[in-house]
Design a protein around this motif. Structure first.
Motif, mmCIF file in Angstrom:
data_model
loop_
_atom_site.group_PDB
_atom_site.id
_atom_site.type_symbol
_atom_site.label_atom_id
_atom_site.label_comp_id
_atom_site.label_asym_id
_atom_site.label_seq_id
_atom_site.Cartn_x
_atom_site.Cartn_y
_atom_site.Cartn_z
ATOM 1 N N PHE A 52 5.281 32.569 -2.267
ATOM 2 C CA PHE A 52 4.714 31.389 -2.700
ATOM 3 C C PHE A 52 3.283 31.507 -1.911
ATOM 4 O O PHE A 52 2.333 30.992 -2.479
ATOM 5 N N ALA A 53 3.354 31.898 -0.374
ATOM 6 C CA ALA A 53 2.289 31.598 0.421
ATOM 7 C C ALA A 53 1.090 32.572 -0.133
ATOM 8 O O ALA A 53 -0.014 32.217 -0.436
ATOM 9 N N LEU A 54 1.383 34.090 -0.568
ATOM 10 C CA LEU A 54 0.645 34.844 -1.179
ATOM 11 C C LEU A 54 0.136 34.605 -2.424
ATOM 12 O O LEU A 54 -1.190 34.582 -2.991
ATOM 13 N N ASP A 55 0.789 34.004 -3.456
ATOM 14 C CA ASP A 55 0.440 33.613 -4.421
ATOM 15 C C ASP A 55 -0.646 32.373 -4.385
ATOM 16 O O ASP A 55 -1.495 32.167 -5.224
ATOM 17 N N HIS A 56 -0.111 31.660 -3.566
ATOM 18 C CA HIS A 56 -1.034 30.419 -3.624
ATOM 19 C C HIS A 56 -2.655 30.693 -3.084
ATOM 20 O O HIS A 56 -3.412 30.384 -3.482
ATOM 21 N N GLN A 57 -2.381 31.624 -2.230
ATOM 22 C CA GLN A 57 -3.853 32.023 -1.900
ATOM 23 C C GLN A 57 -4.543 32.868 -2.937
ATOM 24 O O GLN A 57 -5.538 32.832 -2.917
ATOM 25 N N ARG A 58 -3.819 33.715 -3.584
ATOM 26 C CA ARG A 58 -4.434 34.468 -4.654
ATOM 27 C C ARG A 58 -5.071 33.507 -5.783
ATOM 28 O O ARG A 58 -6.111 33.755 -6.455
ATOM 29 N N HIS A 59 -4.326 32.339 -5.944
ATOM 30 C CA HIS A 59 -4.644 31.284 -6.818
ATOM 31 C C HIS A 59 -5.758 30.326 -6.608
ATOM 32 O O HIS A 59 -6.444 29.906 -7.139
ATOM 33 N N THR A 60 -5.836 29.983 -5.076
ATOM 34 C CA THR A 60 -6.576 28.791 -4.686
ATOM 35 C C THR A 60 -7.652 29.407 -3.855
ATOM 36 O O THR A 60 -8.474 28.470 -3.558
ATOM 37 N N GLY A 61 -7.350 30.646 -3.074
ATOM 38 C CA GLY A 61 -8.416 31.254 -2.217
ATOM 39 C C GLY A 61 -8.034 30.685 -0.882
ATOM 40 O O GLY A 61 -9.051 30.928 0.157
ATOM 41 N N HIS A 62 -6.975 29.905 -0.630
ATOM 42 C CA HIS A 62 -6.621 29.365 0.657
ATOM 43 C C HIS A 62 -5.216 29.493 0.623
ATOM 44 O O HIS A 62 -4.287 29.421 -0.055
ATOM 45 N N PHE A 63 -4.511 29.547 2.254
ATOM 46 C CA PHE A 63 -3.153 29.431 2.450
ATOM 47 C C PHE A 63 -2.757 28.282 2.611
ATOM 48 O O PHE A 63 -3.487 27.162 2.740
ATOM 49 N N PRO A 64 -1.246 27.780 2.181
ATOM 50 C CA PRO A 64 -0.633 26.626 2.524
ATOM 51 C C PRO A 64 -0.865 26.353 3.966
ATOM 52 O O PRO A 64 -1.157 27.069 4.678
ATOM 53 N N ASP A 65 -0.495 25.066 4.380
ATOM 54 C CA ASP A 65 -0.563 24.712 5.672
ATOM 55 C C ASP A 65 0.186 25.487 6.775
ATOM 56 O O ASP A 65 1.397 25.853 6.476
ATOM 57 N N GLY A 66 -0.449 25.880 7.778
ATOM 58 C CA GLY A 66 0.197 26.635 8.982
ATOM 59 C C GLY A 66 0.417 28.043 8.738
ATOM 60 O O GLY A 66 1.225 28.655 9.440
ATOM 61 N N ILE A 67 -0.077 28.663 7.815
ATOM 62 C CA ILE A 67 0.318 29.871 7.334
ATOM 63 C C ILE A 67 -1.107 31.013 7.622
ATOM 64 O O ILE A 67 -2.195 30.733 7.495
ATOM 65 N N SER A 68 -0.906 32.104 8.353
ATOM 66 C CA SER A 68 -2.014 32.899 8.689
ATOM 67 C C SER A 68 -0.999 34.464 8.526
ATOM 68 O O SER A 68 0.124 34.344 8.908
ATOM 69 N N THR A 69 -1.765 35.206 7.900
ATOM 70 C CA THR A 69 -1.293 36.633 7.425
ATOM 71 C C THR A 69 -1.727 37.676 8.432
ATOM 72 O O THR A 69 -2.530 37.495 9.239
ATOM 73 N N TRP A 70 -0.914 38.745 8.529
ATOM 74 C CA TRP A 70 -1.138 40.060 9.052
ATOM 75 C C TRP A 70 -1.944 40.634 8.034
ATOM 76 O O TRP A 70 -1.524 40.849 6.831
ATOM 77 N N GLN A 71 -3.035 41.258 8.241
ATOM 78 C CA GLN A 71 -3.834 42.129 7.291
ATOM 79 C C GLN A 71 -4.067 43.313 7.824
ATOM 80 O O GLN A 71 -4.321 43.621 8.948
ATOM 81 N N ALA A 72 -3.590 44.369 7.006
ATOM 82 C CA ALA A 72 -3.788 45.818 7.165
ATOM 83 C C ALA A 72 -4.865 46.489 6.273
ATOM 84 O O ALA A 72 -4.700 46.410 5.223
ATOM 85 N N ASP A 73 -5.810 47.118 7.006
ATOM 86 C CA ASP A 73 -6.800 47.479 6.084
ATOM 87 C C ASP A 73 -7.231 48.746 6.559
ATOM 88 O O ASP A 73 -7.501 49.119 7.538
ATOM 89 N N CYS A 74 -7.162 49.805 5.549
ATOM 90 C CA CYS A 74 -7.489 51.186 5.600
ATOM 91 C C CYS A 74 -8.951 51.307 5.932
ATOM 92 O O CYS A 74 -9.773 50.632 5.299
#
Length: 119
Positions: A52-74
């Motif tokens: 849900f959190a990842l889908d929300h970010q994809r569709h709105t450009g932001h995460f729901p309350d209190g969510i921050s992700t780990w980002q792995a970038d090559c």
């Protein structure tokens, strides 16, 4: 979690049968959702919250309350992932680095410097 808007949280017809259905809120959207759809229709099981959190970010450009992700970038190719769980992001970074010999930067909002994963 409360819902200050006039809208009711999205509920599937079967969600009444589930006790303690997990909910997610977003102050920016002014809404709250239960995760019945992710659990019943998408069938992602114990990854419903993350999905849900990842889908929300994809569709709105932001995460729901209190969510921050780990980002792995090559650092060498365009491959990247976002995960709510550090272990999952680290696992992806280590596997990518192992198979490609590329360095991967692992970052989180709570950490000042990224961790560099190399094999």
């Amino acid at each position: 979690m409360s819902n200050d808007s006039d809208e009711e949280p999205h509920r599937s017809p079967d969600s009444e049968n589930v006790e303690d259905l997990p909910t997610v809120s977003c102050e920016r959207c002014g809404r709250e959702w239960d995760l019945a759809y992710e659990l019943e229709e998408v069938a992602v099981g114990n990854q419903a919250f993350e999905q849900f959190a990842l889908d929300h970010q994809r569709h709105t450009g932001h995460f729901p309350d209190g969510i921050s992700t780990w980002q792995a970038d090559c650092r060498q190719c365009p491959e990247a992932v976002q995960r709510l769980d550090e272990r999952a992001a680290r696992r992806w970074a280590e596997i990518h680095a192992r198979h490609t010999a590329h360095a991967v930067a692992l970052e989180h909002a709570d950490h000042e410097e990224p961790t560099l994963i190399e094999f």
